[in-house]
Design a protein around this motif. Structure first.
Motif, short mmCIF file in Angstrom:
data_model
loop_
_atom_site.label_atom_id
_atom_site.label_comp_id
_atom_site.label_asym_id
_atom_site.label_seq_id
_atom_site.Cartn_x
_atom_site.Cartn_y
_atom_site.Cartn_z
N GLY A 149 37.55 33.87 22.92
CA GLY A 149 37.81 35.09 22.05
C GLY A 149 38.78 34.25 21.08
N PRO A 150 39.13 35.28 19.80
CA PRO A 150 39.21 36.20 19.71
C PRO A 150 37.54 37.00 19.16
CG PRO A 150 40.45 35.59 17.80
CD PRO A 150 39.99 34.39 18.93
N TYR A 151 37.15 37.37 20.19
CA TYR A 151 35.74 38.45 20.08
C TYR A 151 35.90 39.34 18.69
CZ TYR A 151 30.93 40.13 20.81
OH TYR A 151 29.67 41.05 20.08
N LEU A 152 35.36 39.84 17.88
CA LEU A 152 35.32 40.97 17.36
C LEU A 152 33.97 41.69 17.83
CD1 LEU A 152 35.52 39.38 13.88
CD2 LEU A 152 37.57 40.11 15.44
N ARG A 153 34.02 42.94 18.61
CA ARG A 153 33.48 43.26 19.89
C ARG A 153 32.09 44.15 18.39
NH1 ARG A 153 34.05 45.95 23.73
NH2 ARG A 153 35.91 44.78 24.13
N THR A 154 32.82 45.11 17.43
CA THR A 154 31.83 45.57 16.95
C THR A 154 31.15 44.24 15.71
OG1 THR A 154 33.86 46.51 15.63
CG2 THR A 154 33.06 47.54 16.63
N VAL A 155 31.78 43.69 15.37
CA VAL A 155 31.04 42.66 14.22
C VAL A 155 29.78 41.81 15.12
CG1 VAL A 155 31.38 40.76 12.86
CG2 VAL A 155 33.17 42.94 12.94
N GLY A 156 30.36 41.24 16.22
CA GLY A 156 29.45 40.73 17.13
C GLY A 156 29.64 39.12 17.32
N ARG A 157 30.50 38.66 16.11
CA ARG A 157 31.02 37.21 15.97
C ARG A 157 32.53 37.27 17.05
NH1 ARG A 157 32.46 35.23 12.01
NH2 ARG A 157 33.06 37.33 10.96
N THR A 158 32.66 35.67 16.94
CA THR A 158 34.09 35.51 17.78
C THR A 158 35.05 34.87 16.59
OG1 THR A 158 33.61 34.56 19.87
CG2 THR A 158 34.95 32.73 17.95
N ALA A 159 36.46 35.53 15.84
CA ALA A 159 36.70 35.24 14.70
C ALA A 159 37.05 33.53 14.17
CB ALA A 159 37.83 35.93 14.24
N LEU A 160 37.20 32.79 15.80
CA LEU A 160 38.04 32.12 15.03
C LEU A 160 37.57 31.16 16.81
CD1 LEU A 160 39.65 29.52 13.71
CD2 LEU A 160 41.16 29.97 15.64
N VAL A 161 36.90 29.62 16.41
CA VAL A 161 37.31 28.92 17.62
C VAL A 161 37.73 27.72 17.62
CG1 VAL A 161 35.75 27.92 19.58
CG2 VAL A 161 34.51 30.32 18.21
N SER A 162 38.75 27.60 17.81
CA SER A 162 39.62 26.21 17.63
C SER A 162 38.91 25.39 17.93
CB SER A 162 40.77 26.64 17.63
OG SER A 162 40.91 26.46 19.35
N SER A 163 38.89 24.25 16.71
CA SER A 163 38.24 22.78 16.96
C SER A 163 36.03 22.58 16.83
CB SER A 163 38.63 22.07 18.72
OG SER A 163 38.25 22.47 19.80
N MET A 164 35.82 23.88 17.30
CA MET A 164 34.49 23.86 16.88
C MET A 164 33.54 25.28 16.26
SD MET A 164 32.62 21.73 19.06
CE MET A 164 31.13 22.54 19.61
N HIS A 165 34.46 24.83 14.72
CA HIS A 165 34.47 25.66 13.37
C HIS A 165 32.77 26.74 13.91
CE1 HIS A 165 38.67 26.21 13.03
NE2 HIS A 165 38.57 24.45 12.37
N GLY A 166 31.87 26.17 14.30
CA GLY A 166 30.36 26.11 14.25
C GLY A 166 29.82 27.03 15.13
N TRP A 167 30.69 27.92 16.44
CA TRP A 167 30.51 28.87 16.82
C TRP A 167 30.54 30.00 16.43
CZ3 TRP A 167 27.06 29.18 20.08
CH2 TRP A 167 27.37 28.10 21.19
N ARG A 168 31.61 30.17 14.95
CA ARG A 168 31.66 31.48 14.57
C ARG A 168 30.88 31.98 13.57
NH1 ARG A 168 36.62 31.46 10.00
NH2 ARG A 168 35.60 32.80 9.82
N ARG A 169 29.63 31.04 12.95
CA ARG A 169 28.29 32.00 12.02
C ARG A 169 27.08 32.62 13.44
NH1 ARG A 169 29.28 26.57 9.87
NH2 ARG A 169 28.62 25.59 10.74
#
Lengths: 431, 431
Positions: A149-169
């Motif tokens: 998290g924070p996982y934006l459930r309607t968007v389908g993406r995680t808003a931020l993954v500290s120290s591993m930003h690639g997951w945001r995409r």
């Protein structure tokens, strides 16, 4: 007349869901016991159970002994006959597991550690592994995924993954939502973890584990649990405190998962414990996960002059570094014991905030840092005893997770099981 | 057959409650509009409305213009005909108000400032004032009370009122629960405030105000709101951030008040923003209310050498001191402007925590310290912009309360109104 039909089919689905939940919680029950628990007539129970038996969702068992020593036929869910796949995406860790409906792991695979530049490949690897498992196992009915998290459930993406930003995409709904013959449900990892504790975890002495119990059937490929409190049942509140590469929290309050507007509630990892403290990628200052996540432990082992010496820590993943610290502490290294207690105090500050914010009856600590065990737990409890109003502290149990597998991977499975129990008509041929 | 009866009467009560909520939100509606909104047949709507008309809970109005310019008879709740009493207990402040069902204040009385040694007298004074109002006004149907948290709802007591310990000894359920011919409901003050915002507040542009919508009727004299999310409705999350003598929070998440195990959830005033900060009576360190409550403002005006000089502050109540500060700032006193901005930053740190913990779509600031107005709000917004993930900050509106009266006293009334809408059969002669 469409109104009547919609209402009736919704009521039918609710009744089926309630019956499945009674059997899921209670094991084997007679029709009379079910009628009593659900406040339904024997005729209604017969009708609902007949359809669930036809759809192979429940089955009759040998006689059970009822009231007054009378024998009656029991009903049960053949939980071993339904499989779900759970996928845990952490920062560097991706695991895929196959589970039965009771959360028993049939197989768990861990992929090689993920780095920020290979995330797209990992996603495509996961997709082909899932396709393979689903092709080979006709019993698989759903896939659940646990993501940071924070996982934006309607968007389908995680808003931020500290120290591993690639997951945001990664858009999990686009990548997996309609990729297979079975539905895929995505949930924030700690919220998945609290579902696992609720569905698969042991119950506290005498306390009823609160179960989310959705009212509104939803076809959206996102786990969404909204519930009415069953009349007469003792409602309670359960928190799962995920101490992994990040820090997360899932809370079931009186039968309902706390979600927030975008699904970004209960992000305890980014709650500040010191407005003048360490800075975080999220923009906030003093975020809890900068002090007691596995990532923070690895960082402090490298940077803090008072930290114990762990050979080779610079080449370790956060999980390996945290485990090495816990091993050193268990082996009696005083600097390591001291550091585990310090981490435990920060986990404890988080507990104090969880109690003041959510007032759970029970907090379960899980994931990597829960490996600190009793030394860690003692430090947590001592902070809570110091800093929480006694009457409220006394009503809060804090314990280490007792699930046989990691709660987030179990949680991913639980997300799928929860949907199965909520919306049986999506999974069963109910005619 | 008791089972059938219970289920049927529960369904009937739910339908009545849903119809009242549709009319409460929507003003005047035709039977056809109600049928459509509630997904009920015209026959069912006729039957339910007939009983509510007989009980004088709703009435027919002159024709309204429907689809295709056809005229039909409207239904409405004669909100002016039902009165509720709201009682706000703060630390030094006790107010009693009479309201109609729409939250319009008909009369508000404030008692003399309370001191720690006269609390028992105040309670008995409130009891006799209430008895007098209820005797004189046959339209009063219920009393709602707002009390400082953490309020232990099953016990009936507040676990701690920092700086006014005498309130802890008052058991609100014992003192008031069965004292009158009408029921009394007690709720934590900020939770009452969020009910007021939800029931009486203006709606944000286009956004639906989430309304708690209880399913389980309860006879216990405690406001308890549990809800199912109405299918098709856009669920959302609303927070009321009470900045009074203490700091409180009430959150409605997808239609459900967040309560916690004992009713002690959302105690933002005792969430630490600095684990090495100011100590608090609750045992915690760095509690938010030690920095930006009216009590903290009065304390800092007396103790902080950088604070503006406010003549006579040592004889002021916290509310008077805060109001004097805001007046000095409005008059251009730079030290006062500076202090309001500093208080606003602390209120903002609280907002950042509220967003990470509860992810509300809307945060309403109310009570004494909201009197800091735009200067305060600008400081709050600037902290949120700095410290919250932009995608989430952008989806959160932060505003000052627009209710004509203080939210906590309105909230006390809202607690009663909410029960009326949830459990109409407790208040109406439905035969």
């Amino acid at each position: 007349m469409a109104g009547i039909k919609a209402s009736q089919s919704r009521v039918s689905e609710l009744n089926r869901s309630h019956m499945l939940r009674v059997l899921y919680r209670g094991g084997i029950k007679s029709r009379a016991q079910i009628a009593q628990e659900l406040d339904l007539t024997p005729a209604a129970v017969s009708k609902i159970s007949a359809r669930l038996i036809d759809a192979h969702a429940i089955e009759e068992t040998s006689d059970i002994r009822g009231k007054g020593n009378r024998r009656s036929i029991g009903l049960r869910i053949p939980a071993e006959r339904f499989h779900v796949i759970g996928v845990k995406f952490a920062r560097t860790i991706v695991q895929i597991g196959v589970f039965d409906l009771n959360g028993t792991a049939l197989a768990i695979d861990e992929l090689p550690p993920v780095t920020d530049d290979c995330i797209a490949d990992v996603v495509s690897d996961v997709r082909s592994r899932l396709a393979h498992i689903i092709d080979a196992d006709p019993d698989v009915v759903a896939v659940g995924m646990a993501v940071p998290g924070p996982y934006l459930r309607t968007v389908g993406r995680t808003a931020l993954v500290s120290s591993m930003h690639g997951w945001r995409r990664v858009n999990f709904l686009h990548e997996f939502g309609t990729a297979f013959r079975v539905p895929v449900y995505v949930e924030q990892d700690a919220r998945a973890g609290v579902l696992a504790q609720s569905l698969f975890g042991k119950q506290s002495d005498g306390a009823r584990v609160p179960q989310p119990d959705s009212a509104a059937p939803t076809a959206a490929p996102t786990a969404q649990s909204t519930a009415e409190t069953t009349e007469g049942a003792k409602p309670s509140t359960l928190a799962y405190y995920l101490l992994g590469e990040g820090i997360g929290l899932g809370v079931i309050d009186h039968g309902m998962l706390i979600n927030g507007e975008l699904g970004a509630a209960t992000e305890i990892g980014h709650v500040s414990i010191d407005v003048n403290g360490r800075t975080c990628d999220c923009g906030n200052v003093g975020c809890l996960e900068r002090y007691c996540s596995a990532t923070a432990i690895r960082h402090d082992l490298l940077e803090d002059p008072d930290a114990p010496h762990i050979a080779g820590v610079e080449d370790m993943t956060p999980a390996q570094a945290a485990n090495a610290l816990f091993k050193a502490a268990a082996d009696g290294d005083q600097a390591a014991v001291h550091m585990v207690a310090r981490v435990g105090r920060y986990v404890g500050y988080g507990c104090v905030t969880i109690i003041n914010a959510f007032n759970p009856g029970r907090i379960v600590l899980g994931d990597i840092v829960a490996g600190g065990g009793e030394t860690l737990l003692a430090a947590v409890q001592s902070v809570v005893d110091e800093r929480v109003i006694p009457q409220i502290a006394d009503a809060t149990s804090i314990e280490l997770s007792s699930l046989p597998t990691d709660s987030a991977i179990s949680g991913a499975a639980a997300v799928a099981v929860n949907q199965f129990l909520d919306n049986p008509s999506l999974f069963l041929d109910l005619k």
